[in-house]
Motif scaffolding. Structure first.
Motif, PDB file in Angstrom:
ATOM      1  N   LEU A   1      -9.701   4.211  -2.768  1.00  0.00           N
ATOM      2  CA  LEU A   1      -9.844   2.757  -2.845  1.00  0.00           C
ATOM      3  C   LEU A   1     -11.226   2.387  -2.328  1.00  0.00           C
TER       4      LEU A   1
ATOM      5  N   VAL B   1     -13.464  -0.595  -0.011  1.00  0.00           N
ATOM      6  CA  VAL B   1     -13.391  -1.704   0.937  1.00  0.00           C
ATOM      7  C   VAL B   1     -14.794  -2.247   1.133  1.00  0.00           C
TER       8      VAL B   1
ATOM      9  N   TYR C   1      -6.143   0.248   5.884  1.00  0.00           N
ATOM     10  CA  TYR C   1      -6.302   1.490   5.128  1.00  0.00           C
ATOM     11  C   TYR C   1      -6.379   2.694   6.060  1.00  0.00           C
ATOM     12  N   GLU C   2      -7.140   2.574   7.132  1.00  0.00           N
ATOM     13  CA  GLU C   2      -7.257   3.693   8.077  1.00  0.00           C
ATOM     14  C   GLU C   2      -5.920   3.984   8.757  1.00  0.00           C
TER      15      GLU C   2
ATOM     16  N   PHE D   1      -6.343   6.620   5.254  1.00  0.00           N
ATOM     17  CA  PHE D   1      -7.571   6.634   4.453  1.00  0.00           C
ATOM     18  C   PHE D   1      -8.766   6.844   5.370  1.00  0.00           C
TER      19      PHE D   1
ATOM     20  N   ARG E   1     -10.016  -2.641   6.272  1.00  0.00           N
ATOM     21  CA  ARG E   1     -10.353  -1.266   6.680  1.00  0.00           C
ATOM     22  C   ARG E   1      -9.337  -0.749   7.698  1.00  0.00           C
TER      23      ARG E   1
ATOM     24  N   LEU F   1       0.829  -1.194   0.000  1.00  0.00           N
ATOM     25  CA  LEU F   1       0.000   0.000   0.000  1.00  0.00           C
ATOM     26  C   LEU F   1       0.872   1.257   0.000  1.00  0.00           C
TER      27      LEU F   1
ATOM     28  N   HIS G   1      -3.184   3.891   7.422  1.00  0.00           N
ATOM     29  CA  HIS G   1      -2.361   4.608   6.443  1.00  0.00           C
ATOM     30  C   HIS G   1      -3.002   5.916   5.989  1.00  0.00           C
TER      31      HIS G   1
END
Length: 158
Positions: free
Chosen positions: A117, A119, A130-131, A135, A127, A101, A133
């Motif tokens: 992106l 999810v 991603y969060e 998002f 999730r 990622l 990082h």
């Protein structure tokens, strides 16, 4: 030893196909495509998917590919889209998904693109990744695919 990340090309299409089919079999509700659809795709589709637009990054350990993620970079758009993120069960929990990622986000930032992106609802592990990082959910939901009761949410890099 940590898996090695590689940006793959059309010559790697067989690895991409094999890992994508494995991902679809392992996590059929995480992707917009189905295993049957992917199995029916000819070599030319796999080669074109591997050749862009945007990089496709795979992680390889001594036994072969164990993770992947791609970045779709449409011409004329201000956005880049992360797609196809998946880590094999035996490679999970070692930061491989995070490394992929980060490589995709770095590429998009180098192009001056914002990153988006999707999810699937209920895919809490993805999730969380991603969060972690940066998002954030947009509240924009749509069906996973035609005929599915599951939904996907767009997440945008803050």
């Amino acid at each position: 030893m940590a898996p090695e990340l590689r940006t793959v090309s059309g010559e790697d299409w067989a690895d991409v196909r094999a890992l994508r089919l494995r991902a679809l079999a392992d996590a059929p509700t995480a992707f917009g495509a189905t295993l049957a659809e992917a199995e029916a795709q000819p070599e030319s589709v796999w080669r074109s998917r591997t050749d862009g637009p945007g990089p496709l990054v795979m992680a390889y350990d001594v036994d072969g590919p164990v993770a992947m993620g791609g970045l779709f970079v449409p011409e004329g758009s201000a956005e880049a889209f992360v797609w196809g993120m998946w880590v094999a069960p035996e490679a999970r929990g070692h930061g491989v998904g995070a490394r992929i990622l980060a490589a995709l986000v770095d590429h998009a930032r180098g192009l001056g693109r914002s990153v988006v992106l999707h999810v699937t609802e209920g895919n809490d592990a993805a999730r969380r990744l991603y969060e972690a990082h940066g998002f954030v959910g947009t509240g924009e939901w749509q069906p996973l695919r035609e005929g599915s009761d599951l939904r996907i949410e767009a997440l945008r890099l803050a």
